[in-house]
Design a protein around this motif. Structure first.
Motif, mmCIF file in Angstrom:
data_model
loop_
_atom_site.group_PDB
_atom_site.id
_atom_site.type_symbol
_atom_site.label_atom_id
_atom_site.label_comp_id
_atom_site.label_asym_id
_atom_site.label_seq_id
_atom_site.Cartn_x
_atom_site.Cartn_y
_atom_site.Cartn_z
ATOM 1 N N TYR A 92 0.870 -1.186 0.000
ATOM 2 C CA TYR A 92 0.000 0.000 0.000
ATOM 3 C C TYR A 92 0.904 1.232 0.000
ATOM 4 O O TYR A 92 1.702 1.426 0.910
ATOM 5 C CB TYR A 92 -0.897 0.015 1.233
ATOM 6 N N ALA A 93 0.796 2.048 -1.035
ATOM 7 C CA ALA A 93 1.684 3.196 -1.196
ATOM 8 C C ALA A 93 1.432 4.250 -0.120
ATOM 9 O O ALA A 93 0.282 4.553 0.217
ATOM 10 C CB ALA A 93 1.491 3.811 -2.576
ATOM 11 N N LYS A 94 2.522 4.782 0.406
ATOM 12 C CA LYS A 94 2.398 5.831 1.432
ATOM 13 C C LYS A 94 1.727 7.078 0.867
ATOM 14 O O LYS A 94 1.003 7.785 1.570
ATOM 15 C CB LYS A 94 3.781 6.182 1.981
ATOM 16 N N SER A 95 1.979 7.350 -0.404
ATOM 17 C CA SER A 95 1.370 8.524 -1.033
ATOM 18 C C SER A 95 -0.152 8.398 -1.085
ATOM 19 O O SER A 95 -0.873 9.400 -1.017
ATOM 20 C CB SER A 95 1.926 8.713 -2.441
ATOM 21 N N ASP A 96 -0.646 7.148 -1.189
ATOM 22 C CA ASP A 96 -2.097 6.935 -1.206
ATOM 23 C C ASP A 96 -2.715 7.267 0.151
ATOM 24 O O ASP A 96 -3.875 7.700 0.228
ATOM 25 C CB ASP A 96 -2.426 5.489 -1.583
ATOM 26 N N ILE A 97 -1.947 7.039 1.212
ATOM 27 C CA ILE A 97 -2.437 7.398 2.549
ATOM 28 C C ILE A 97 -2.574 8.909 2.656
ATOM 29 O O ILE A 97 -3.588 9.424 3.138
ATOM 30 C CB ILE A 97 -1.482 6.869 3.639
ATOM 31 N N LEU A 98 -1.563 9.630 2.192
ATOM 32 C CA LEU A 98 -1.607 11.089 2.242
ATOM 33 C C LEU A 98 -2.730 11.638 1.372
ATOM 34 O O LEU A 98 -3.327 12.675 1.693
ATOM 35 C CB LEU A 98 -0.261 11.665 1.804
ATOM 36 N N ASP A 99 -3.032 10.944 0.272
ATOM 37 C CA ASP A 99 -4.108 11.394 -0.616
ATOM 38 C C ASP A 99 -5.482 11.273 0.042
ATOM 39 O O ASP A 99 -6.450 11.904 -0.405
ATOM 40 C CB ASP A 99 -4.089 10.598 -1.926
ATOM 41 N N GLN A 100 -5.582 10.442 1.080
ATOM 42 C CA GLN A 100 -6.853 10.271 1.772
ATOM 43 C C GLN A 100 -7.199 11.483 2.638
ATOM 44 O O GLN A 100 -8.351 11.655 3.042
ATOM 45 C CB GLN A 100 -6.806 9.025 2.664
ATOM 46 N N ILE A 101 -6.195 12.298 2.929
ATOM 47 C CA ILE A 101 -6.415 13.470 3.784
ATOM 48 C C ILE A 101 -7.059 14.579 2.968
ATOM 49 O O ILE A 101 -6.540 14.989 1.934
ATOM 50 C CB ILE A 101 -5.088 13.959 4.394
ATOM 51 N N LYS A 102 -8.184 15.065 3.452
ATOM 52 C CA LYS A 102 -8.901 16.132 2.756
ATOM 53 C C LYS A 102 -8.310 17.480 3.170
ATOM 54 O O LYS A 102 -8.319 17.841 4.332
ATOM 55 C CB LYS A 102 -10.387 16.084 3.101
ATOM 56 N N GLY A 103 -7.797 18.209 2.200
ATOM 57 C CA GLY A 103 -7.207 19.498 2.506
ATOM 58 C C GLY A 103 -5.823 19.343 3.105
ATOM 59 O O GLY A 103 -5.059 18.448 2.745
ATOM 60 N N SER A 104 -5.509 20.211 4.072
ATOM 61 C CA SER A 104 -4.164 20.242 4.643
ATOM 62 C C SER A 104 -4.099 19.684 6.051
ATOM 63 O O SER A 104 -3.045 19.768 6.686
ATOM 64 C CB SER A 104 -3.649 21.691 4.654
ATOM 65 N N GLU A 105 -5.200 19.107 6.556
ATOM 66 C CA GLU A 105 -5.203 18.622 7.932
ATOM 67 C C GLU A 105 -6.276 17.568 8.146
ATOM 68 O O GLU A 105 -7.210 17.429 7.360
ATOM 69 C CB GLU A 105 -5.424 19.789 8.907
ATOM 70 N N ILE A 106 -6.122 16.821 9.246
ATOM 71 C CA ILE A 106 -7.134 15.860 9.685
ATOM 72 C C ILE A 106 -7.906 16.498 10.831
ATOM 73 O O ILE A 106 -7.313 16.970 11.804
ATOM 74 C CB ILE A 106 -6.475 14.551 10.158
#
Length: 201
Positions: A92-106
């Motif tokens: 599972y690509a780490k970049s895909d995890i970051l893409d799950q974040i909406k906007g600039s924060e959780i």
């Protein structure tokens, strides 16, 4: 438009009561005529007009925690995943995890509502309710997740702007109901509430 939205939210928050028992959730909120005793004070105080006994809430509580990032689907994908070996079937690509974040924060929100013991009761056609409401919201910058996944590389600058809110207050209510006979029964009830702010930052 923003002010109107804020006012509607404020009044709906001030004059509503948190779900006090499982039946309310089980009936999807269709609880107005079913509520009885102390449970009716925040839902339909007019129901106290038919109350014939004493009911007391010794202790109960409600809490919630929500976020705009983690879901069951994402959790299942990350559980047991391999983040480094691209040849792995569970990669599972780490970049895909970051893409799950909406906007600039959780965004993470949570809250707890605790009726104070014994001070929530109804006797015949009047009742008293007292509870504490505490809500919080805080933000985790996307940068923090990036550092956790990829580390801190040399000469790379990060913006770490942490934010959030916290509010806590006590809510005390007095309810009364009366039955009028106009050839047919009419129940009228009301609840007066006093709000005591405890903390906000």
């Amino acid at each position: 438009m923003k002010k109107i939205t804020v006012y509607i939210f404020f009044f709906s928050w001030v004059f509503c009561q948190f779900n006090l028992e499982p039946r309310m959730l089980g009936m999807s909120g269709a609880y107005t005529t079913v509520a009885s005793g102390y449970q009716s004070m925040g839902v339909n105080p007019a129901n106290l007009a038919t109350n014939k006994s004493l009911s007391i809430n010794l202790f109960s509580g409600n809490l919630f925690l929500v976020n705009d990032f983690m879901s069951m689907d994402l959790y299942n994908n990350l559980n047991g995943a391999d983040f480094d070996n691209t040849a792995s079937t569970s990669y599972y690509a780490k970049s895909d995890i970051l893409d799950q974040i909406k906007g600039s924060e959780i965004e993470i929100e949570g809250g707890v509502v605790i009726p104070l013991p014994v001070l929530n009761f109804a006797y015949k056609n009047f009742g008293i309710s007292s509870l504490n409401r505490t809500y919080t919201k805080f933000d985790i910058p996307k940068t923090v997740i990036d550092i956790m996944l990829n580390g801190n590389t040399k000469d790379q600058r990060f913006m770490l702007g942490l934010g959030g809110e916290f509010i806590s207050c006590n809510e005390i209510g007095f309810s009364y109901a009366h039955k009028f006979n106009l050839g047919f029964p009419v129940h009228v009830g009301f609840t007066f509430k006093y709000l005591q702010g405890l903390a906000y930052f």
